[in-house]
Design an enzyme around this catalytic site. Sequence first.
Site, PDB file in Angstrom:
ATOM      1  N   ASN A  99       0.894  -1.077  -0.117  1.00  0.00           N
ATOM      2  CA  ASN A  99      -0.029   0.046   0.092  1.00  0.00           C
ATOM      3  C   ASN A  99       0.786   1.230   0.112  1.00  0.00           C
ATOM      4  O   ASN A  99       0.401   2.363  -0.336  1.00  0.00           O
ATOM      5  CB  ASN A  99      -1.002  -0.152   1.094  1.00  0.00           C
ATOM      6  CG  ASN A  99      -0.077  -0.020   2.523  1.00  0.00           C
ATOM      7  OD1 ASN A  99       0.353  -0.877   2.911  1.00  0.00           O
ATOM      8  ND2 ASN A  99      -0.298   1.172   3.323  1.00  0.00           N
ATOM      9  N   ASN A 101       7.239  -8.432   0.719  1.00  0.00           N
ATOM     10  CA  ASN A 101       7.730  -7.174   1.166  1.00  0.00           C
ATOM     11  C   ASN A 101       7.527  -6.755   2.458  1.00  0.00           C
ATOM     12  O   ASN A 101       8.353  -5.785   3.210  1.00  0.00           O
ATOM     13  CB  ASN A 101       7.548  -6.356   0.081  1.00  0.00           C
ATOM     14  CG  ASN A 101       7.697  -4.990   0.471  1.00  0.00           C
ATOM     15  OD1 ASN A 101       8.780  -4.215   0.497  1.00  0.00           O
ATOM     16  ND2 ASN A 101       6.763  -3.912   0.934  1.00  0.00           N
ATOM     17  N   SER A 155      17.827  -7.193   4.094  1.00  0.00           N
ATOM     18  CA  SER A 155      18.210  -6.140   4.223  1.00  0.00           C
ATOM     19  C   SER A 155      19.510  -6.581   4.575  1.00  0.00           C
ATOM     20  O   SER A 155      20.092  -7.617   4.985  1.00  0.00           O
ATOM     21  CB  SER A 155      17.765  -5.752   5.827  1.00  0.00           C
ATOM     22  OG  SER A 155      18.632  -4.719   6.078  1.00  0.00           O
ATOM     23  N   TYR A 179      15.137  -6.875  14.495  1.00  0.00           N
ATOM     24  CA  TYR A 179      14.978  -6.631  13.062  1.00  0.00           C
ATOM     25  C   TYR A 179      16.029  -7.327  12.342  1.00  0.00           C
ATOM     26  O   TYR A 179      15.862  -7.976  11.385  1.00  0.00           O
ATOM     27  CB  TYR A 179      15.128  -5.292  12.769  1.00  0.00           C
ATOM     28  CG  TYR A 179      14.950  -4.828  11.212  1.00  0.00           C
ATOM     29  CD1 TYR A 179      13.606  -4.669  10.792  1.00  0.00           C
ATOM     30  CD2 TYR A 179      16.132  -4.444  10.591  1.00  0.00           C
ATOM     31  CE1 TYR A 179      13.595  -4.554   9.396  1.00  0.00           C
ATOM     32  CE2 TYR A 179      16.052  -4.388   9.099  1.00  0.00           C
ATOM     33  CZ  TYR A 179      14.458  -4.192   8.697  1.00  0.00           C
ATOM     34  OH  TYR A 179      14.274  -3.905   7.308  1.00  0.00           O
TER      35      TYR A 179
END
Length: 244
Positions: A15, A90, A144, A167
């Site tokens: 989005n 994603n 990443s 993360y």
Amino acid sequence: MSNADRRISLVTGANKGIGLEVARQLGKAGHRILLGARDEARGREAAKTLQAEGIDVRFVAVDLTNAASLTAAAADIEANEGRVDVLVNNAAIALQNDGLPGTADLDAVRQTFETNFFGTVALTQALLPLLKKSASGRIVNVSSGLGSISLNNDPTWKFAAVKFLGYNGSKAALNMFTVLLAAELKDHGIKVNAADPGYTATDLNGHSGHQTIPEGAAEAIRLALLPDDGPTGGFFNSDGAEPW
């Protein structure tokens, strides 16, 4: 191109940001886009934006932390599309109370893994029967450089000080998933790769990144469009292969 020949691509977290740009560029390449997002209002608005650009797109509700949502998404896609040719994983989160291993809030670490790793694995598993119906399936896990164990262990690396247990750890786990899944699917014609967007200005980092969103989306798009002689089981950024 007939509807039967058109490739069908699901992009999660589409989005806004990198996900929206990946969806846009795959749509411009002629794909039918399934725009995955957990927020229905924002997802439908993003789909309208792409439709206004002439892209064949529809919204699909995908909440990586909700098992029922993933089951429903897979059933929806099977009923209405029949298969998936490209899955771009994603969607991801980064939480402020994540941090160094000795002080990170464990609830934040768990929440991060639930979305960035477990939810991504669960969605991929739910869609594997549909991906196996594709003549040349592609799975792109948006990872990443922070998920590279080699780079995290290099004190000279420019991001060496960025040590977020949740993360970084979730992206390292996603990289392992990429390698193992690529090996599992090597005889099914499905290529599985991880893409490092680089430090891109998005909501995830308060728009502090030095790259534009189109620059950050470029590698995921390239991997989604790989030819049949392209690589599988790799980790890539815009400069080429990245160390695990």
